[in-house]
Design a protein around this motif. Sequence first.
Motif, PDB file in Angstrom:
ATOM      1  N   VAL A  71      33.171  49.994  47.595  1.00 40.26           N
ATOM      2  CA  VAL A  71      33.444  48.782  46.819  1.00 40.26           C
ATOM      3  C   VAL A  71      34.911  48.750  46.402  1.00 40.26           C
ATOM      4  CG1 VAL A  71      32.965  47.605  44.623  1.00 40.26           C
ATOM      5  CG2 VAL A  71      31.069  48.460  46.012  1.00 40.26           C
ATOM      6  N   TYR A  72      35.421  49.869  45.875  1.00 41.69           N
ATOM      7  CA  TYR A  72      36.821  49.927  45.439  1.00 41.69           C
ATOM      8  C   TYR A  72      37.782  49.765  46.612  1.00 41.69           C
ATOM      9  CZ  TYR A  72      35.057  51.669  40.964  1.00 41.69           C
ATOM     10  OH  TYR A  72      34.399  51.797  39.773  1.00 41.69           O
ATOM     11  N   GLU A  73      37.401  50.310  47.757  1.00 38.65           N
ATOM     12  CA  GLU A  73      38.254  50.205  48.934  1.00 38.65           C
ATOM     13  C   GLU A  73      38.291  48.771  49.447  1.00 38.65           C
ATOM     14  OE1 GLU A  73      39.609  52.998  52.442  1.00 38.65           O
ATOM     15  OE2 GLU A  73      37.498  53.188  51.922  1.00 38.65           O
ATOM     16  N   THR A  74      37.142  48.113  49.411  1.00 37.53           N
ATOM     17  CA  THR A  74      37.029  46.747  49.910  1.00 37.53           C
ATOM     18  C   THR A  74      37.699  45.750  48.967  1.00 37.53           C
ATOM     19  OG1 THR A  74      34.916  47.385  50.881  1.00 37.53           O
ATOM     20  CG2 THR A  74      35.379  45.041  50.785  1.00 37.53           C
ATOM     21  N   GLY A  75      37.562  46.000  47.665  1.00 40.59           N
ATOM     22  CA  GLY A  75      38.136  45.088  46.669  1.00 40.59           C
ATOM     23  C   GLY A  75      38.889  45.835  45.592  1.00 40.59           C
ATOM     24  N   PRO A  76      40.074  46.358  45.936  1.00 40.02           N
ATOM     25  CA  PRO A  76      40.832  47.168  44.962  1.00 40.02           C
ATOM     26  C   PRO A  76      41.133  46.414  43.664  1.00 40.02           C
ATOM     27  CG  PRO A  76      41.979  47.091  47.092  1.00 40.02           C
ATOM     28  CD  PRO A  76      40.788  46.199  47.198  1.00 40.02           C
ATOM     29  N   GLU A  77      41.151  45.071  43.745  1.00 37.27           N
ATOM     30  CA  GLU A  77      41.455  44.283  42.540  1.00 37.27           C
ATOM     31  C   GLU A  77      40.399  44.472  41.450  1.00 37.27           C
ATOM     32  OE1 GLU A  77      38.830  41.835  45.137  1.00 37.27           O
ATOM     33  OE2 GLU A  77      40.627  43.040  45.514  1.00 37.27           O
ATOM     34  N   ILE A  78      39.214  44.918  41.837  1.00 42.21           N
ATOM     35  CA  ILE A  78      38.150  45.127  40.851  1.00 42.21           C
ATOM     36  C   ILE A  78      38.510  46.260  39.887  1.00 42.21           C
ATOM     37  CG2 ILE A  78      36.662  46.806  42.026  1.00 42.21           C
ATOM     38  CD1 ILE A  78      34.309  44.918  41.250  1.00 42.21           C
ATOM     39  N   VAL A  79      39.343  47.180  40.335  1.00 40.96           N
ATOM     40  CA  VAL A  79      39.744  48.299  39.481  1.00 40.96           C
ATOM     41  C   VAL A  79      40.461  47.778  38.247  1.00 40.96           C
ATOM     42  CG1 VAL A  79      41.144  50.403  39.342  1.00 40.96           C
ATOM     43  CG2 VAL A  79      39.844  49.904  41.415  1.00 40.96           C
ATOM     44  N   GLY A  80      41.344  46.795  38.439  1.00 40.24           N
ATOM     45  CA  GLY A  80      42.059  46.188  37.318  1.00 40.24           C
ATOM     46  C   GLY A  80      41.123  45.513  36.348  1.00 40.24           C
ATOM     47  N   LYS A  81      40.080  44.883  36.885  1.00 39.14           N
ATOM     48  CA  LYS A  81      39.097  44.216  36.025  1.00 39.14           C
ATOM     49  C   LYS A  81      38.328  45.237  35.203  1.00 39.14           C
ATOM     50  CE  LYS A  81      38.609  40.233  39.054  1.00 39.14           C
ATOM     51  NZ  LYS A  81      37.765  39.540  40.011  1.00 39.14           N
ATOM     52  N   ILE A  82      37.951  46.342  35.826  1.00 37.61           N
ATOM     53  CA  ILE A  82      37.222  47.399  35.121  1.00 37.61           C
ATOM     54  C   ILE A  82      38.100  48.016  34.047  1.00 37.61           C
ATOM     55  CG2 ILE A  82      36.230  49.724  35.386  1.00 37.61           C
ATOM     56  CD1 ILE A  82      35.284  48.763  38.178  1.00 37.61           C
ATOM     57  N   ALA A  83      39.377  48.173  34.382  1.00 46.08           N
ATOM     58  CA  ALA A  83      40.324  48.780  33.442  1.00 46.08           C
ATOM     59  C   ALA A  83      40.757  47.800  32.358  1.00 46.08           C
ATOM     60  CB  ALA A  83      41.539  49.300  34.202  1.00 46.08           C
ATOM     61  N   GLY A  84      40.256  46.569  32.409  1.00 42.18           N
ATOM     62  CA  GLY A  84      40.637  45.569  31.414  1.00 42.18           C
ATOM     63  C   GLY A  84      42.071  45.132  31.594  1.00 42.18           C
ATOM     64  N   GLY A  85      42.461  44.962  32.856  1.00 48.91           N
ATOM     65  CA  GLY A  85      43.855  44.659  33.163  1.00 48.91           C
ATOM     66  C   GLY A  85      44.292  43.231  32.920  1.00 48.91           C
ATOM     67  N   GLN A  86      43.398  42.378  32.409  1.00 53.93           N
ATOM     68  CA  GLN A  86      43.801  40.999  32.172  1.00 53.93           C
ATOM     69  C   GLN A  86      44.720  40.937  30.955  1.00 53.93           C
ATOM     70  OE1 GLN A  86      40.671  42.179  32.276  1.00 53.93           O
ATOM     71  NE2 GLN A  86      39.276  40.778  33.272  1.00 53.93           N
ATOM     72  N   PRO A  87      45.783  40.120  31.034  1.00 52.80           N
ATOM     73  CA  PRO A  87      46.653  39.983  29.867  1.00 52.80           C
ATOM     74  C   PRO A  87      45.902  39.273  28.745  1.00 52.80           C
ATOM     75  CG  PRO A  87      47.275  38.430  31.610  1.00 52.80           C
ATOM     76  CD  PRO A  87      46.202  39.313  32.168  1.00 52.80           C
ATOM     77  N   PRO A  88      46.193  39.584  27.487  1.00 50.08           N
ATOM     78  CA  PRO A  88      45.504  38.920  26.381  1.00 50.08           C
ATOM     79  C   PRO A  88      45.817  37.429  26.370  1.00 50.08           C
ATOM     80  CG  PRO A  88      47.304  40.297  25.579  1.00 50.08           C
ATOM     81  CD  PRO A  88      47.186  40.549  27.046  1.00 50.08           C
ATOM     82  N   ALA A  89      44.876  36.650  25.910  1.00 52.28           N
ATOM     83  CA  ALA A  89      45.051  35.199  25.844  1.00 52.28           C
ATOM     84  C   ALA A  89      46.156  34.851  24.849  1.00 52.28           C
ATOM     85  CB  ALA A  89      43.743  34.537  25.435  1.00 52.28           C
ATOM     86  N   GLU A  90      46.923  33.832  25.188  1.00 54.44           N
ATOM     87  CA  GLU A  90      48.038  33.400  24.321  1.00 54.44           C
ATOM     88  C   GLU A  90      47.516  32.866  22.991  1.00 54.44           C
ATOM     89  OE1 GLU A  90      51.315  34.538  26.133  1.00 54.44           O
ATOM     90  OE2 GLU A  90      51.632  32.932  24.693  1.00 54.44           O
ATOM     91  N   GLY A  91      48.157  33.248  21.911  1.00 56.91           N
ATOM     92  CA  GLY A  91      47.874  32.704  20.585  1.00 56.91           C
ATOM     93  C   GLY A  91      46.463  32.892  20.099  1.00 56.91           C
ATOM     94  N   ARG A  92      45.906  34.037  20.409  1.00 56.32           N
ATOM     95  CA  ARG A  92      44.516  34.283  19.993  1.00 56.32           C
ATOM     96  C   ARG A  92      44.510  34.766  18.539  1.00 56.32           C
ATOM     97  NH1 ARG A  92      41.381  38.129  23.946  1.00 56.32           N
ATOM     98  NH2 ARG A  92      42.744  39.605  22.917  1.00 56.32           N
ATOM     99  N   ASP A  93      43.806  34.050  17.654  1.00 53.10           N
ATOM    100  CA  ASP A  93      43.796  34.381  16.222  1.00 53.10           C
ATOM    101  C   ASP A  93      42.566  35.160  15.811  1.00 53.10           C
ATOM    102  OD1 ASP A  93      45.110  31.132  15.799  1.00 53.10           O
ATOM    103  OD2 ASP A  93      46.247  32.999  15.630  1.00 53.10           O
ATOM    104  N   SER A  94      41.417  34.872  16.441  1.00 51.20           N
ATOM    105  CA  SER A  94      40.151  35.463  15.958  1.00 51.20           C
ATOM    106  C   SER A  94      39.949  36.881  16.393  1.00 51.20           C
ATOM    107  CB  SER A  94      38.978  34.610  16.415  1.00 51.20           C
ATOM    108  OG  SER A  94      39.087  34.287  17.778  1.00 51.20           O
TER     109      SER A  94
END
Length: 94
Positions: A71-94
């Motif tokens: 799975v990781y070899e086929t879709g290496p981008e999933i590793v970033g998702k598992i690692a929480g690699g998404q940048p935080p949302a702009e202007g998040r207050d809550s």
Amino acid sequence: MMNTENTALQMIAEAARCPDYGPDMVKALMEKLDMNEKGFALLMNVAPSTVRLWTSGAAQPSGTARRLMQVYETGPEIVGKIAGGQPPAEGRDS
């Protein structure tokens, strides 16, 4: 709904042949993901000593571990998702 299920089953059946992931393949995957032993162990949810056994050929990854590597070899981008690699949302207050 039935068609979607059948398609998923067909895809799984075609993917059922899982590589053996011997030492060289494990090392190549770690290189592809730019991970050291410790990082790969965290990703695979195993002890670093287990990764050492795989890369030395002293032990074979389980069927589940091999599928996960596939799975990781086929879709290496999933590793970033598992690692929480998404940048935080702009202007998040809550």
